[in-house]
Structure formats: C-alpha cells, structure tokens
Design an enzyme around this catalytic site. Structure first.
Site, short mmCIF file in Angstrom:
data_model
loop_
_atom_site.label_atom_id
_atom_site.label_comp_id
_atom_site.label_asym_id
_atom_site.label_seq_id
_atom_site.Cartn_x
_atom_site.Cartn_y
_atom_site.Cartn_z
N SER B 65 -4.62 7.77 6.79
CA SER B 65 -3.64 6.98 6.03
C SER B 65 -4.23 6.26 4.83
CB SER B 65 -2.97 5.95 6.96
OG SER B 65 -3.94 5.02 7.42
N LYS B 102 -5.42 -0.71 6.73
CA LYS B 102 -4.47 -0.62 5.63
C LYS B 102 -4.87 -1.59 4.51
CE LYS B 102 -1.44 2.20 7.54
NZ LYS B 102 -2.43 2.67 8.52
#
Lengths: 434, 145
Positions: B65, B102
């Site tokens: 991600s 993230k």
C-alpha cells in the site's frame, strides 16, 4: 527538602509485552506460562478477576481459560528482557539515580523534584514510558521505599477496581504520599495487608497473623523490640520505614556482593557447542550455589564466551545478559537461562578459550514477595532439593551431585510451543505488517 | 534530565567489532603529529540509521500500500516510537487492533491515514475507531539483489 522515592512497576509486565506487538490482545484475557508451560506466571486483569491465582498450574485451569477465550503464551524471556531494558533506560531519564529491582520494577531517586510537582512528574513518567515502549506502568511515591511500594499497590488496585466497575480511575495508576499527609498515609496502611508490605515474606506473614497483626498499619504500630526479636533487624527497618524513617537507600537493601562471577579459561580450546553448554551449565550452577550460601537471590544473568583475543583469525567475544523472570537462586532456572543466552552468542568455527556466567541484582532472600508467584516457584520441595544438593556436595566434594545438564549431553528443547516471536532480538522474527 | 547509564548487559544479537585506528605516534613530548586530529572511525550504520536505539523497532512490510512512497513488499522499516508524528510523515498505526503503515495526515481536527498506491483507499479516523500511532517510520530498507 524531603527526598522522595518512586517505585515504578510495569502492569502485568509479560502480558503487556505481548500486547505491544499484538494490540488485538488489549482488554482481552491473556496469560503467560512459565518454563515448560507449567504454571501461570502472568495474568491480564481479565484473567485475575476470575480468581485464577498467580503460579496456578496450567493444566488445572486450562478449561476455565479456554472457556473465556484466553490467549495463552509460553514465556518469551528474550523479549521480556529486552523490553525491560528499554523501560529502565526510559525511566533513567527521569531520575537522579535508579535502582533496577527486578525485571519490571525500579526505584527512582526523585530528590531533585519539588514536592508539589511530584504528581505531575509521575504522570509524565507514565506517559513517556508508554510512548517509548508501549508498556503501562504504575507509580508510587513516598519518603521511604517501603511506603512507595504501599502507594504503588494502592494505585494499581484502584485502577483495577475502577476498570471492572466501569468507572473512571481517580489515581490513573499514580499515588503520592507527601510529608505531612499522615492521615492519608494511615488510610493506605490500613488498606494494605501485612503480606503485601515489602520485606515481609511468607515466613513472617503467618507469624504476624497469629499475633493479631493483619494490616500494614497494625505492623507500623508494633513495639520495635518485639519486631527486632521476631523479624530480625531487616524487619525492624521495614517497620521504621512504614513510619517514615528512611532505612533503605537505593541499593542498600543489604546485598553481600554486587555480582557473583564464575568463569574459567579452558586448558584445551573448546569448539563444540555441547562442551560449551556443559561449561556454562556448570558456571550457572556455581553462582546459584554461592547465592544460596549467602541467603541471596539474583535477578540478572549474563553469559560470556571468548575466543582468543590476540590471534587475528580467532578473535571473538560474545556477551549477552537477561533478567531472570523471577529473582531466584534455583539452579535449574539459572541453567535454563544461561543456556538460552549461550545459544544466542555461540558462533561455530571459533576456538573458545574462556566462558563464564555472572549473576547480578543480588538481594537478600528475605525480600521475596508473598503475593507473587507463591504457589509454583517458591516450592518448599525445590528449596529442599537445593538444600540436599548443597549438603551432599559439601560432604562429598563439590560437583558430586550435579544436574544432568552440567555433565551429560542434553538437548535443550524447552517446551515453548506457544511462545510469541522475539520481535526485538531476532531479525527473522520481527513484527510483520501488511 | 540526566543521562543515566543503565547497567544491563544486553547488546543486540551480533557481537560488534569496534574497529579502532592504530596510533603510530605516541609522543610524550614535542609536537604531536598533525594527522592525529583527523582520525576517523569506520562508519557504523547502526548509529547512522537509528537515532534512539531504545525506542526503535524493526518491522517487515508484507503489503504494497505504500509502494508510491518507496516502501516495497518485503522491505524492512525502522520505526521510532519516541518521535511525534507530523503531517506528511509515514507512520506505523494500529486501527481496531490491526497494524498498518500509511502516511499520516492531519487536516485541522481530522486525521487521515493515506496509502501511497492507487489501489488503496484513504482512511479517516473517526470517534468509533480505536486508533493509535505505534511509531514513526524513519527509514525503509529495500533489498536490491
């Protein structure tokens, strides 16, 4: 200015270590098992509240634990030892001086902090340790170490009570007894059972109960001569401390020696791991025996092995330490840990010339806490076994009676089937994240 | 605060060899060699990459991600718990018990965790979520060969 001590201790330390690397375990029942998955050595609050005692044999309570969906772990001393060091290093930032008392407790000298700032300062300590390491701690602050422990116990209990009553905690794990807060101090002493007083071992609490002494307050009010007679000078000092008189400064609970070392150079170089294991087992056994001989227990073990220093092709020095999960002088525990440490530092292909074991964090045998680990580890049978071994070795010569590990080839395969990964010390086992 | 030396012998898993320069000139009197002021020790990658060993942890990345930020599958990232996350920095976070790496975005009073891969959605942190920043990602190590 009055000098204040803080006792900082980690909440459910082993469980907390597991939760840092597995946050799903927060607020869930978790228990950690001792060597060979025998007894419970750590329980989360959710397990404690079911009444499952510390040191309870696992097989006996497995049904109950499965029923509540408890997550069970084998003890991961490598991880706990490393996390402990991180906590202590974080704490050291705050103290004028620090005494590492066990794998999850430390006394701090806070004489550089103004009285009115102590509570806020303690909250800062909590916050920083939690941020840096993920480990939650409770803090008790008072004029003496014994009172600091009382304050700490109180704060811890209050948090637990509030949690299960679904109320907000008033202390949030921090309690301070200031000079001049006599009434508050007496209230805490009243609420503390005599067995929970630092320095009152199981040996004494039975005797005290039979003499009508039940609370710490009862104990504080007792005639000092009587105490000296019944509980030796250590007991007397404990009672004086309960009354606000400083008798134990940092690291002055009488320890005969700061560290006990057993090491030896090999006549012929050793290359085989099995031979090193025998040697290390033997050293571990010796230091345990010395500890017993002086009525002490140790809290930290380190192992070192050295290959020739001066030859350029044969130079290696391996050194690794770890806190014992439980302060002890029990030979099998020492051997087990020493061998685990050896496994980590052993490198094949070297000619070893020297090996040794060092035990440190030595304190008097009298200070074993009753409330912790009583069922399993402070087993009279084990104590008797060690005493018998020492007597025989004394009579027939050192080494007459040894543990099998010391002289026979043995596979060191501790039953740790449910051990979590060694997230901080083994590259192959670091935390994995999607 | 005082920097205290905590005496617990606990090095990382490999024994470190400290390479020391060898002094040729031990001068008892007279002029010292001009070279002695410029002696260098070898570069220690630990010191370079890890500012706070005590609060630093290594984490292996299994997902993709964050490939847009240069964090590839299989990378090892260095995470420091002592750093305060600032908007735009990469963090290791925990949402409802799950770990995730993230980009941390703070917009006013709102917090977002943003992926760096168009196949993933941004996550807004809301009241009902249990959320914590586990640490700030300082380096990502990619094995090339």
């Amino acid at each position: 200015m009055t000098k204040y001590f803080a006792l900082v201790d980690c909440n459910n330390f082993y469980v907390s270590c597991e939760r840092v690397f597995n946050p799903k375990l927060e607020n869930k029942p978790v228990a950690v098992l001792s060597n060979n998955d025998g007894c419970l050595v750590a329980r989360s609050d959710e397990v404690k509240i079911l009444g499952i005692p510390m040191g309870a044999p696992y097989f006996k309570w497995k049904g109950e634990l499965d029923k509540i969906g408890a997550q069970i772990y084998s003890s991961n001393y490598t991880l706990y030892g490393d996390m402990s060091q991180r906590v202590m290093t974080s704490l050291a930032d705050f103290a004028k001086d620090i005494e590492i008392y066990s794998i999850d407790e430390a006394f701090l000298d806070l004489s550089h902090i103004a009285e009115q700032d102590l509570l806020d300062f303690a909250k800062e300590i909590q916050k920083q340790v939690k941020q840096h390491t993920g480990i939650p701690v409770s803090i008790g602050i008072a004029k003496t170490k014994t009172l600091a422990k009382i304050a700490n116990n109180f704060a811890k209990k209050e948090v637990r009570k509030a949690k299960f009553a679904n109320k907000k905690s008033l202390t949030e794990g921090v309690a301070v007894i200031l000079q001049g807060q006599g009434e508050w101090q007496n209230q805490l002493l009243q609420e503390t059972g005599v067995g929970d007083v630092w320095g009152v071992g199981r040996k004494y609490s039975k005797m005290l109960y039979s003499n009508g002494v039940f609370t710490a307050l009862d104990l504080a009010k007792i005639d000092l001569n009587w105490v000296k007679k019944k509980m030796t000078i250590q007991g007397l000092r404990t009672v004086q401390e309960l009354n606000g008189q400083v008798c134990f400064d940092l690291e002055t609970v009488p320890s005969n020696k700061k560290g006990i070392l057993s090491s030896r150079s090999f006549g012929n170089s050793v290359t085989d791991l099995n031979d090193l294991q025998e040697s290390i087992s033997s050293h571990a056994s010796k230091v345990a025996q010395k500890l017993r001989g002086q009525n002490s227990i140790g809290s930290h073990l380190s192992v070192f092995i050295g290959a020739s220093r001066f030859s350029s092709t044969n130079r290696y020095f391996g050194n690794l330490g770890s806190a014992l999960n439980l302060q002890s002088n029990y030979t099998p525990d020492f051997i087990a840990l020493a061998l685990k440490l050896l496994q980590k530092i052993y490198k094949p292909g070297f000619k070893y010339k020297r090996a040794g074991v060092l035990v440190s964090g030595i304190t008097s045998n009298q200070n074993i806490q009753t409330s912790l680990f009583s069922n399993c580890e402070e087993d009279p049978k084990k104590i008797a076994a060690m005493q018998a071994m020492d007597k025989l070795n004394f009579k027939f010569g050192r080494g007459s009676l040894k543990l099998a590990a010391e002289g026979l080839k043995q596979s060191w395969d501790m039953k740790s089937q449910m051990r979590s990964k060694r997230f901080t010390t083994c590259f192959e086992e670091i935390l994995e994240v999607v | 605060m005082n920097q205290q030396q905590v005496s617990s012998i606990h090095p990382t898993s490999k024994a470190k060899k400290l390479v020391l320069p060898f002094f040729h000139n031990l001068v008892a009197a007279g002029f010292p060699s001009p070279a002695t002021d410029y002696l260098d020790t070898k570069i220690d990658l630990n010191k370079y990459l890890i500012q706070h060993p005590n609060t630093t942890f290594l984490v292996k990345v299994l997902g993709d991600s964050m490939t847009g930020a240069g964090i590839m599958e299989g990378d090892t990232v260095i995470v420091d718990r002592s750093l305060e996350p600032r908007t735009g920095q990469t963090v290791l976070a925990v949402i409802d018990g799950e770990f995730t790496i993230k980009t941390f975005l703070k917009q006013g009073s709102k917090i977002f965790l943003q992926p760096q891969n168009e196949n993933y959605e941004s996550i807004e942190i809301t009241e009902d979520m249990s959320f914590q920043i586990w640490g700030v990602v300082t380096y990502s190590i990619t094995k090339m060969t």
